[in-house]
Every structure is written in C-alpha cells, then in structure tokens.
Design a protein around this motif. Structure first.
Motif, PDB file in Angstrom:
ATOM      1  N   THR A  69       0.825  -1.213   0.000  1.00  0.00           N
ATOM      2  CA  THR A  69       0.000   0.000   0.000  1.00  0.00           C
ATOM      3  C   THR A  69       0.857   1.259   0.000  1.00  0.00           C
ATOM      4  OG1 THR A  69      -0.165  -0.102   2.427  1.00  0.00           O
ATOM      5  CG2 THR A  69      -1.961  -1.092   1.146  1.00  0.00           C
ATOM      6  N   LYS A  70       2.130   1.097  -0.316  1.00  0.00           N
ATOM      7  CA  LYS A  70       3.010   2.262  -0.368  1.00  0.00           C
ATOM      8  C   LYS A  70       2.530   3.243  -1.427  1.00  0.00           C
ATOM      9  CE  LYS A  70       7.246  -0.055   1.161  1.00  0.00           C
ATOM     10  NZ  LYS A  70       8.630  -0.454   0.778  1.00  0.00           N
ATOM     11  N   GLU A  71       2.648   4.514  -1.119  1.00  0.00           N
ATOM     12  CA  GLU A  71       2.209   5.558  -2.049  1.00  0.00           C
ATOM     13  C   GLU A  71       3.382   6.156  -2.808  1.00  0.00           C
ATOM     14  OE1 GLU A  71      -0.492   8.336  -0.280  1.00  0.00           O
ATOM     15  OE2 GLU A  71      -1.373   6.807   0.991  1.00  0.00           O
TER      16      GLU A  71
ATOM     17  N   ASP B 114      -3.271   5.843  -6.172  1.00  0.00           N
ATOM     18  CA  ASP B 114      -3.867   7.158  -6.013  1.00  0.00           C
ATOM     19  C   ASP B 114      -4.275   7.303  -4.548  1.00  0.00           C
ATOM     20  OD1 ASP B 114      -6.779   8.634  -5.898  1.00  0.00           O
ATOM     21  OD2 ASP B 114      -5.374   9.616  -7.261  1.00  0.00           O
ATOM     22  N   PRO B 115      -3.848   8.352  -3.856  1.00  0.00           N
ATOM     23  CA  PRO B 115      -4.109   8.471  -2.408  1.00  0.00           C
ATOM     24  C   PRO B 115      -5.584   8.414  -2.042  1.00  0.00           C
ATOM     25  CG  PRO B 115      -2.429  10.036  -3.078  1.00  0.00           C
ATOM     26  CD  PRO B 115      -2.985   9.440  -4.344  1.00  0.00           C
ATOM     27  N   ASP B 116      -6.429   9.088  -2.812  1.00  0.00           N
ATOM     28  CA  ASP B 116      -7.861   9.098  -2.502  1.00  0.00           C
ATOM     29  C   ASP B 116      -8.477   7.712  -2.708  1.00  0.00           C
ATOM     30  OD1 ASP B 116      -7.753  11.791  -1.869  1.00  0.00           O
ATOM     31  OD2 ASP B 116      -8.313  12.427  -3.899  1.00  0.00           O
ATOM     32  N   TYR B 117      -8.083   7.071  -3.795  1.00  0.00           N
ATOM     33  CA  TYR B 117      -8.569   5.713  -4.077  1.00  0.00           C
ATOM     34  C   TYR B 117      -8.157   4.766  -2.959  1.00  0.00           C
ATOM     35  CZ  TYR B 117      -8.673   1.142  -6.431  1.00  0.00           C
ATOM     36  OH  TYR B 117      -8.886  -0.184  -6.748  1.00  0.00           O
ATOM     37  N   LEU B 118      -6.902   4.825  -2.574  1.00  0.00           N
ATOM     38  CA  LEU B 118      -6.399   3.944  -1.518  1.00  0.00           C
ATOM     39  C   LEU B 118      -7.117   4.202  -0.203  1.00  0.00           C
ATOM     40  CD1 LEU B 118      -4.380   1.938  -0.298  1.00  0.00           C
ATOM     41  CD2 LEU B 118      -2.750   3.827  -0.102  1.00  0.00           C
ATOM     42  N   GLN B 119      -7.224   5.467   0.188  1.00  0.00           N
ATOM     43  CA  GLN B 119      -7.838   5.778   1.482  1.00  0.00           C
ATOM     44  C   GLN B 119      -9.303   5.369   1.519  1.00  0.00           C
ATOM     45  OE1 GLN B 119      -6.039   7.025   4.238  1.00  0.00           O
ATOM     46  NE2 GLN B 119      -7.892   6.186   5.164  1.00  0.00           N
TER      47      GLN B 119
ATOM     48  N   PRO C 182     -16.172  -1.926  -3.056  1.00  0.00           N
ATOM     49  CA  PRO C 182     -15.530  -0.692  -2.580  1.00  0.00           C
ATOM     50  C   PRO C 182     -14.360  -0.943  -1.626  1.00  0.00           C
ATOM     51  CG  PRO C 182     -17.919  -0.577  -2.331  1.00  0.00           C
ATOM     52  CD  PRO C 182     -17.577  -2.001  -2.615  1.00  0.00           C
ATOM     53  N   ALA C 183     -14.185  -2.191  -1.197  1.00  0.00           N
ATOM     54  CA  ALA C 183     -13.106  -2.531  -0.270  1.00  0.00           C
ATOM     55  C   ALA C 183     -12.030  -3.377  -0.945  1.00  0.00           C
ATOM     56  CB  ALA C 183     -13.672  -3.269   0.943  1.00  0.00           C
ATOM     57  N   ILE C 184     -12.038  -3.410  -2.277  1.00  0.00           N
ATOM     58  CA  ILE C 184     -11.052  -4.186  -3.035  1.00  0.00           C
ATOM     59  C   ILE C 184     -10.240  -3.235  -3.902  1.00  0.00           C
ATOM     60  CG2 ILE C 184     -10.747  -5.910  -4.856  1.00  0.00           C
ATOM     61  CD1 ILE C 184     -13.235  -7.327  -3.721  1.00  0.00           C
ATOM     62  N   LEU C 185      -8.921  -3.409  -3.863  1.00  0.00           N
ATOM     63  CA  LEU C 185      -8.023  -2.573  -4.632  1.00  0.00           C
ATOM     64  C   LEU C 185      -7.496  -3.346  -5.838  1.00  0.00           C
ATOM     65  CD1 LEU C 185      -7.338  -2.107  -1.334  1.00  0.00           C
ATOM     66  CD2 LEU C 185      -5.979  -0.261  -2.327  1.00  0.00           C
TER      67      LEU C 185
END
Length: 232
Positions: free
Chosen positions: A56-58, A65-70, A190-193
């Motif tokens: 999950t490193k940015e 994308d920070p917003d997507y990750l958060q 919404p909880a899957i990246l």
C-alpha cells in the motif's frame, strides 16, 4: 569444446527459465479442496487480503492514487467494525514469499515487496481491524494455507466477504479457491483494490459467472436494516 560449453549454458538457462515459470505458475494457481456443501455451515467471516504496508506504499513504480487507496481502507475499516458488531470472525491474510530463489527474484525484480525480512510485511497501520486470525501465505490463493480451512470449519463459516488486494491476483485466486470448495463468496467491491481497473471489471464478471456475488453497500445495508428495527 566451445560449442559444448555454449550448449551447456543454453540448457542451464532453459532449465532455469522453466523452473522460474513453474514456480510462478505454482504461486498463481488457485487450489482445490474438499467440498463443504454438506456440512450445514451458516457463519460469515471477513477476509482482509494482503493489505500490508509493502503493498500500500504511495511511492515507487506501483503508486496508488491516495484518494482511491484511502477510500478502500476506510471501507475495510467500516466492514471490520460491522463484523465486530455481528460477531463475524475477521481473518487477516498477509503474503510472504517463501524459498530463497523466489525471494531472490522478488528482491531483484519486485523491489523486495513481500520478501522475507521486509519491514512492510505487517498490515497497513491505517487498518484498524483486530483480526481473530492472522495468516501468512506464500501462494496467491489463501486456501493454500491449511490453517484457513481449519479455522473456517471450527467457526462453521460458509459465507466469505472478501476485501483487500489485488483484485486481479490474490483476491481473485482466493475467491476461486473458496468457490472450488463450495463457499458462498461475496466480493465487497468498494473494499477491493486493483491496479488495473479494466482487468478488474472483467475479473468481476468472470467470478460472478463462477458463482461469486459482488456487493457495493454491505455497510449501508446493515445500517438501514438496523434503523428499520429501531426507528426511534
């Protein structure tokens, strides 16, 4: 003599390439196991897959994308809180590569992410869930670790809510491993990246055809159901 040496080198390289391909295939192939359909289970469990600091490193070449990750991390935390309220066990699954050769390749080609000894093998600190079980896996399908099936049997779980990353890899293969055993699989979108969103859309369709459900509002639906029971 030179020709023999060249042929020897080529054969060695071919063998190494074949071994590498076999290793990658072994890691990426979903597993099979005994069916649970006749066991009468009725429980639910929340799986949080590979949401580790390494992944999950940015920064770096695979930057989220920070917003997507958060937003995904927030949804995972909300689901974990719901699981706590409902009494669903929470299972944290963390990927740690095994074997010296695999770890060598990961350090050489993958920046060491997920390699043994990496400082980022633990869950991302922004995930507030307190897992009932923490599993290390070395394959993309978490069912490659017998500990997972044993825990689900003990807790009489047949319904799995999957979250985490990557949708096109470990989430997908764990879903298939679960479906192969007769579990009811629910993907909380919404909880899957997923790094590749187009591929993830296709994967969701394929998983639905195999029997998985895709949900978008598990937390909201639970809140609405609670409000209906207690309108005051």
């Amino acid at each position: 003599m030179v020709l023999i040496l060249v042929l020897g080198v080529l054969l060695a390289l071919a063998a190494l390439a074949a071994y590498t391909f076999w290793g990658v295939l072994k890691i990426q192939t979903p597993t099979n196991g005994p069916s649970i359909k006749s066991e009468g289970r009725r429980g639910t469990a929340l799986l949080i897959i590979d949401v580790q600091a390494d992944f999950t490193k940015e920064t770096g070449s695979r930057k989220w994308d920070p917003d997507y990750l958060q937003s995904r991390l927030d949804q995972i935390n909300a689901l974990a809180e719901l699981a706590k309220q409902k009494g669903w066990p929470i299972i944290a699954i963390r990927h740690v590569y095994q074997g010296w050769y695999t770890n060598f390749l990961v350090r050489l080609l993958g920046g060491g992410l997920g390699a043994q000894g990496s400082v980022g093998l633990q869950m991302d600190p922004r995930v507030t869930a307190k897992p009932d079980l923490d599993i290390e896996k070395s394959k993309s399908d978490a069912f490659g670790e017998p500990e997972l099936s044993a825990f689900l049997q003990t807790h009489q779980v047949d319904h799995l809510i999957l979250t985490g990353l990557d949708g096109n890899a470990c989430v997908k293969n764990t879903s298939i491993g679960a479906l192969n055993r007769g579990y009811r699989v629910e993907l909380c979108d919404p909880a899957i990246l997923a790094y590749n969103q187009k591929a993830w859309e296709l994967q969701k369709e394929a998983l639905q055809e195999m029997g998985a459900a895709v949900s978008h509002d598990i937390v909201e639906n639970a809140a609405d159901a609670g409000a209906e029971k207690d309108p005051a």
